[in-house]
Design an enzyme around this catalytic site. Structure first.
Site, mmCIF file in Angstrom:
data_model
loop_
_atom_site.group_PDB
_atom_site.id
_atom_site.type_symbol
_atom_site.label_atom_id
_atom_site.label_comp_id
_atom_site.label_asym_id
_atom_site.label_seq_id
_atom_site.Cartn_x
_atom_site.Cartn_y
_atom_site.Cartn_z
ATOM 1 N N SER A 183 -26.926 -62.426 -60.225
ATOM 2 C CA SER A 183 -27.518 -62.160 -61.539
ATOM 3 C C SER A 183 -28.040 -60.736 -61.592
ATOM 4 C CB SER A 183 -28.695 -63.104 -61.790
ATOM 5 O OG SER A 183 -29.411 -62.696 -62.949
ATOM 6 N N TYR A 196 -36.296 -67.748 -58.732
ATOM 7 C CA TYR A 196 -34.874 -67.621 -59.089
ATOM 8 C C TYR A 196 -34.330 -66.248 -58.690
ATOM 9 C CZ TYR A 196 -30.828 -67.008 -62.244
ATOM 10 O OH TYR A 196 -29.591 -66.745 -62.769
HETATM 11 P P1 NAD Z 1 -25.154 -73.690 -66.757
HETATM 12 O O1 NAD Z 1 -26.367 -74.500 -66.943
HETATM 13 O O2 NAD Z 1 -24.009 -73.918 -67.676
HETATM 14 O O3 NAD Z 1 -24.603 -73.836 -65.275
HETATM 15 C C1 NAD Z 1 -25.407 -74.140 -64.175
HETATM 16 C C2 NAD Z 1 -24.848 -75.383 -63.514
HETATM 17 O O4 NAD Z 1 -25.507 -75.589 -62.270
HETATM 18 C C3 NAD Z 1 -25.056 -76.665 -64.303
HETATM 19 O O5 NAD Z 1 -24.020 -76.890 -65.218
HETATM 20 C C4 NAD Z 1 -25.088 -77.723 -63.191
HETATM 21 O O6 NAD Z 1 -23.851 -78.390 -63.135
HETATM 22 C C5 NAD Z 1 -25.259 -76.923 -61.915
HETATM 23 N N1 NAD Z 1 -26.347 -77.446 -61.081
HETATM 24 C C6 NAD Z 1 -27.660 -77.142 -61.140
HETATM 25 N N2 NAD Z 1 -28.331 -77.835 -60.202
HETATM 26 C C7 NAD Z 1 -27.413 -78.585 -59.529
HETATM 27 C C8 NAD Z 1 -27.497 -79.495 -58.439
HETATM 28 N N3 NAD Z 1 -28.654 -79.763 -57.853
HETATM 29 N N4 NAD Z 1 -26.345 -80.103 -58.030
HETATM 30 C C9 NAD Z 1 -25.164 -79.839 -58.632
HETATM 31 N N5 NAD Z 1 -25.041 -78.965 -59.648
HETATM 32 C C10 NAD Z 1 -26.153 -78.347 -60.088
HETATM 33 O O7 NAD Z 1 -25.629 -72.173 -66.827
HETATM 34 P P2 NAD Z 1 -24.888 -70.787 -66.491
HETATM 35 O O8 NAD Z 1 -25.753 -69.766 -67.085
HETATM 36 O O9 NAD Z 1 -23.460 -70.817 -66.811
HETATM 37 O O10 NAD Z 1 -25.081 -70.676 -64.921
HETATM 38 C C11 NAD Z 1 -24.023 -70.381 -64.050
HETATM 39 C C12 NAD Z 1 -24.430 -69.303 -63.075
HETATM 40 O O11 NAD Z 1 -24.653 -68.099 -63.771
HETATM 41 C C13 NAD Z 1 -25.713 -69.590 -62.312
HETATM 42 O O12 NAD Z 1 -25.525 -69.206 -60.955
HETATM 43 C C14 NAD Z 1 -26.711 -68.679 -62.964
HETATM 44 O O13 NAD Z 1 -27.763 -68.313 -62.086
HETATM 45 C C15 NAD Z 1 -25.830 -67.512 -63.288
HETATM 46 N N6 NAD Z 1 -26.390 -66.595 -64.269
HETATM 47 C C16 NAD Z 1 -26.548 -66.984 -65.549
HETATM 48 C C17 NAD Z 1 -27.079 -66.087 -66.465
HETATM 49 C C18 NAD Z 1 -27.291 -66.457 -67.900
HETATM 50 O O14 NAD Z 1 -27.897 -65.683 -68.632
HETATM 51 N N7 NAD Z 1 -26.810 -67.592 -68.370
HETATM 52 C C19 NAD Z 1 -27.424 -64.797 -66.057
HETATM 53 C C20 NAD Z 1 -27.247 -64.435 -64.738
HETATM 54 C C21 NAD Z 1 -26.714 -65.338 -63.857
#
Ligand code: NAD
Ligand code: MG
Length: 291
Positions: A183, A196
């Site tokens: 991130s 986080y």
């Molecule tokens: P999202 O909620 O769609 O995806 C996160 C997923 O993590 C969930 O769908 C869930 O299936 C999974 N998860 C969480 N805890 C779990 C567990 N204990 N067991 C199994 N699965 C679990 O959100 P996203 O934003 O698409 O996140 C995807 C990645 O992107 C993450 O690593 C997040 O840190 C990163 N990210 C997101 C952003 C943002 O702004 N959305 C920014 C930077 C990084």
């Protein structure tokens, strides 16, 4: 040709809060994961991919893109996310590829090992691993982060990545790729995401170190560092309501990214075309951020 600043939804956003882990299905507006737009060109023909958190958000966008590029795709997600997961399974099948749904909680080491065993068995191998699942909860102060919350975040974001990768590596042939989702918070940790952000920095470090080890096996390892993306993570406790309403406004782009806009990076890093790219971090943050 289209002006990227004018694409997609712009802040302000409607107030909304979902119970964790949240569903893309119930967000307003619904995120764009490339369902109606991503066009593949056989860049991952015959490849076998496992994506954690593949039900929604960035993981779903990668799953759609991988399938349309010719890969068979297994997704892991939490049992509560079955409706989102089933939508992804359907999209992978519509692309003419094999879809494998593997629900379960990756905070459990035993499950992480079974996850890899089942992915390998049902895909007939494994050559792309995307460690993308994460826990993000907003807390104003270190004093508000209980040991239980801290442990939850680290188990999901760091331990599980370690366990899953360790189980996967013996199965991955030369030419394979591992992609870890970090991130922008690695480089500029926001005030409300202390636990986080430290895991996301750890993911960058892990990716760079592991890349040095695994190149001996012909396996590349890279990380993607997204900025603000419109996903369930943000509406299920990941942001304050104030931040959510103006989400993405503080970027030069003036809006958050949609998952569809970052999927091409995951394709590029998995593809053999990027054969000299390893140990790197790729950003997509609307004009802010580092790597
Ligand atoms: P999202 O909620 O769609 O995806 C996160 C997923 O993590 C969930 O769908 C869930 O299936 C999974 N998860 C969480 N805890 C779990 C567990 N204990 N067991 C199994 N699965 C679990 O959100 P996203 O934003 O698409 O996140 C995807 C990645 O992107 C993450 O690593 C997040 O840190 C990163 N990210 C997101 C952003 C943002 O702004 N959305 C920014 C930077 C990084
Ligand atoms: Mg989800």
């Amino acid at each position: 040709m289209r002006d990227p600043t004018q694409l997609y939804a712009q802040p302000p956003f409607k107030e909304q809060k979902q119970p964790w882990p949240g569903l893309a299905r119930d967000m307003e507006p619904r995120p764009d994961h490339g369902e109606d737009s991503y066009q593949g060109s056989n860049r991952l023909a015959g490849r076998k991919a496992l994506i954690t958190g593949g039900d929604s958000g960035i993981g779903r966008a990668a799953a759609i893109a991988y399938a349309r590029e010719g890969a068979d795709v297994a997704i892991n997600y939490l049992p509560d996310e079955e409706p989102d997961a089933q939508a992804v399974v359907e999209l992978i099948r519509q692309a003419g590829r094999k879809a494998v749904a593997l629900p379960g909680d990756i905070r459990d080491e035993g499950f992480c090992r079974r996850l890899i065993d089942q992915a390998v068995e049902q895909l007939g191998g494994l050559d792309i691993l995307v460690n993308n699942a994460a826990r993000q909860q907003s807390h104003a102060s270190i004093l508000d982060i209980s040991n239980e919350q801290f442990d939850w975040t680290l188990k999901t974001n760091l331990y599980a990545m370690f366990w899953i990768t360790k189980a996967a590596v013996p199965h991955m042939p030369p030419g394979s790729a591992i992609i870890n989702t970090s991130s922008v918070t690695t480089y500029d940790p926001p005030v409300n995401l202390l636990d986080y952000s430290m895991t996301k920095a750890g993911i960058v470090n892990f990716s760079k170190g592991l890349a040095k080890q695994l190149i001996e096996k012909g396996v590349r390892v890279n990380a993607v560092a997204p900025g603000p993306f419109w996903t369930p993570l943000q509406v299920a406790g990941g942001q304050t309501m104030e931040n959510l309403k103006t989400f993405g406004k503080d970027t030069p782009m003036g809006r958050p990214g949609q998952p569809a806009e970052i999927a091409p990076l995951y394709v590029q890093l998995a593809s053999t075309e990027a054969s000299y790219v390893t140990g790197q971090v790729f950003g997509a943050s609307g004009g802010n951020g580092q790597p």
